[in-house]
Design a protein around this motif. Structure first.
Motif, PDB file in Angstrom:
ATOM      1  N   ASP A 105       0.830  -1.204   0.000  1.00 56.24           N
ATOM      2  CA  ASP A 105       0.000   0.000   0.000  1.00 56.24           C
ATOM      3  C   ASP A 105       0.866   1.257   0.000  1.00 56.24           C
ATOM      4  O   ASP A 105       2.036   1.237   0.374  1.00 56.24           O
ATOM      5  CB  ASP A 105      -0.966  -0.009   1.186  1.00 56.24           C
ATOM      6  N   LYS A 106       0.274   2.361  -0.448  1.00 52.39           N
ATOM      7  CA  LYS A 106       1.039   3.605  -0.633  1.00 52.39           C
ATOM      8  C   LYS A 106       1.549   4.191   0.682  1.00 52.39           C
ATOM      9  O   LYS A 106       2.591   4.832   0.709  1.00 52.39           O
ATOM     10  CB  LYS A 106       0.208   4.634  -1.398  1.00 52.39           C
ATOM     11  N   PHE A 107       0.860   3.968   1.790  1.00 55.26           N
ATOM     12  CA  PHE A 107       1.301   4.512   3.072  1.00 55.26           C
ATOM     13  C   PHE A 107       2.560   3.797   3.562  1.00 55.26           C
ATOM     14  O   PHE A 107       3.490   4.432   4.049  1.00 55.26           O
ATOM     15  CB  PHE A 107       0.182   4.402   4.110  1.00 55.26           C
ATOM     16  N   THR A 108       2.573   2.486   3.400  1.00 55.46           N
ATOM     17  CA  THR A 108       3.751   1.706   3.781  1.00 55.46           C
ATOM     18  C   THR A 108       4.922   2.059   2.885  1.00 55.46           C
ATOM     19  O   THR A 108       6.049   2.278   3.343  1.00 55.46           O
ATOM     20  CB  THR A 108       3.449   0.199   3.700  1.00 55.46           C
ATOM     21  N   ARG A 109       4.667   2.154   1.585  1.00 56.39           N
ATOM     22  CA  ARG A 109       5.719   2.519   0.628  1.00 56.39           C
ATOM     23  C   ARG A 109       6.292   3.899   0.965  1.00 56.39           C
ATOM     24  O   ARG A 109       7.508   4.099   0.929  1.00 56.39           O
ATOM     25  CB  ARG A 109       5.147   2.495  -0.788  1.00 56.39           C
ATOM     26  N   ALA A 110       5.437   4.826   1.334  1.00 55.47           N
ATOM     27  CA  ALA A 110       5.894   6.181   1.690  1.00 55.47           C
ATOM     28  C   ALA A 110       6.725   6.156   2.978  1.00 55.47           C
ATOM     29  O   ALA A 110       7.746   6.860   3.079  1.00 55.47           O
ATOM     30  CB  ALA A 110       4.698   7.123   1.858  1.00 55.47           C
ATOM     31  N   ALA A 111       6.315   5.358   3.964  1.00 56.35           N
ATOM     32  CA  ALA A 111       7.074   5.262   5.218  1.00 56.35           C
ATOM     33  C   ALA A 111       8.459   4.673   4.969  1.00 56.35           C
ATOM     34  O   ALA A 111       9.466   5.141   5.531  1.00 56.35           O
ATOM     35  CB  ALA A 111       6.310   4.412   6.238  1.00 56.35           C
ATOM     36  N   ILE A 126      12.142  -4.107   8.229  1.00 52.17           N
ATOM     37  CA  ILE A 126      10.979  -4.592   8.960  1.00 52.17           C
ATOM     38  C   ILE A 126      10.035  -3.411   9.168  1.00 52.17           C
ATOM     39  O   ILE A 126      10.450  -2.354   9.666  1.00 52.17           O
ATOM     40  CB  ILE A 126      11.384  -5.212  10.312  1.00 52.17           C
ATOM     41  N   VAL A 127       8.795  -3.585   8.763  1.00 50.04           N
ATOM     42  CA  VAL A 127       7.777  -2.542   8.899  1.00 50.04           C
ATOM     43  C   VAL A 127       6.685  -3.099   9.803  1.00 50.04           C
ATOM     44  O   VAL A 127       6.129  -4.159   9.531  1.00 50.04           O
ATOM     45  CB  VAL A 127       7.178  -2.155   7.532  1.00 50.04           C
TER      46      VAL A 127
END
Length: 167
Positions: free
Chosen positions: A18-24, A84-85
């Protein structure tokens, strides 16, 4: 030891992130000057954890309990780094990374003997010390695949001098 979480694992592709994880992850990479943490051909692992038991009274009073009853952990084993996220409704999105050649895996020698997870010690980008991190995994073939993939990547990183480019 009593099992605290019910976990399920699966392999995912970069296009499913997802875009939020990719941005983080992108912000983390920029802050620590790390290149290409998410290659387009990447396969990664997703672990969904659901707390089985309500935290004890002492944990609730002291605030030592996990704030999210349900959370997600992504394990990205890149060519040079482990990323790791961890994300949950209350804890938000947190990103850790360590160079593969700095990692020590504290686990049984066999993936078949791993039940709920294992410790990874490394020089994490957001910590000056060589610190442990417990990675909870599912007790199934997919969970053992996570363990085996990480062990192989760490072993290969040590056998390829000059593979890792330090910051």
């Amino acid at each position: 030891m009593k099992q605290l979480y019910e976990r399920t694992s699966r392999t995912r592709t970069a296009s499913e992130m997802d875009k939020f994880t990719r941005a983080a992850i992108g912000a983390h990479a920029e802050e620590y000057q790390l290149n290409n943490l998410i290659p387009s051909t990447l396969h990664y692992f997703e672990i969904n954890s659901v707390r089985i038991h309500k935290p004890g009274l002492l944990a609730r009073l002291t605030g030592l309990n996990d704030s999210d009853a349900i959370f997600r952990t992504l394990v990205i084993v890149g060519s040079n780094y482990l990323v790791i996220v961890i994300s949950g409704h209350k804890k938000g999105i947190n990103v850790l990374s360590a160079a593969l050649d700095s990692i020590v895996i504290d686990a049984p020698s066999s993936a078949a003997s791993i039940e709920n997870g294992f410790h990874i010690r490394g020089s994490w980008t957001n910590d000056e010390d060589f610190a442990p991190f417990y990675l909870g995994i599912s007790n199934d073939p997919e969970g053992r695949l996570i363990f085996n993939t990480l062990c192989l990547a760490v072993r290969e990183s040590r056998q390829s001098p000059g593979r890792h480019r330090r910051r």
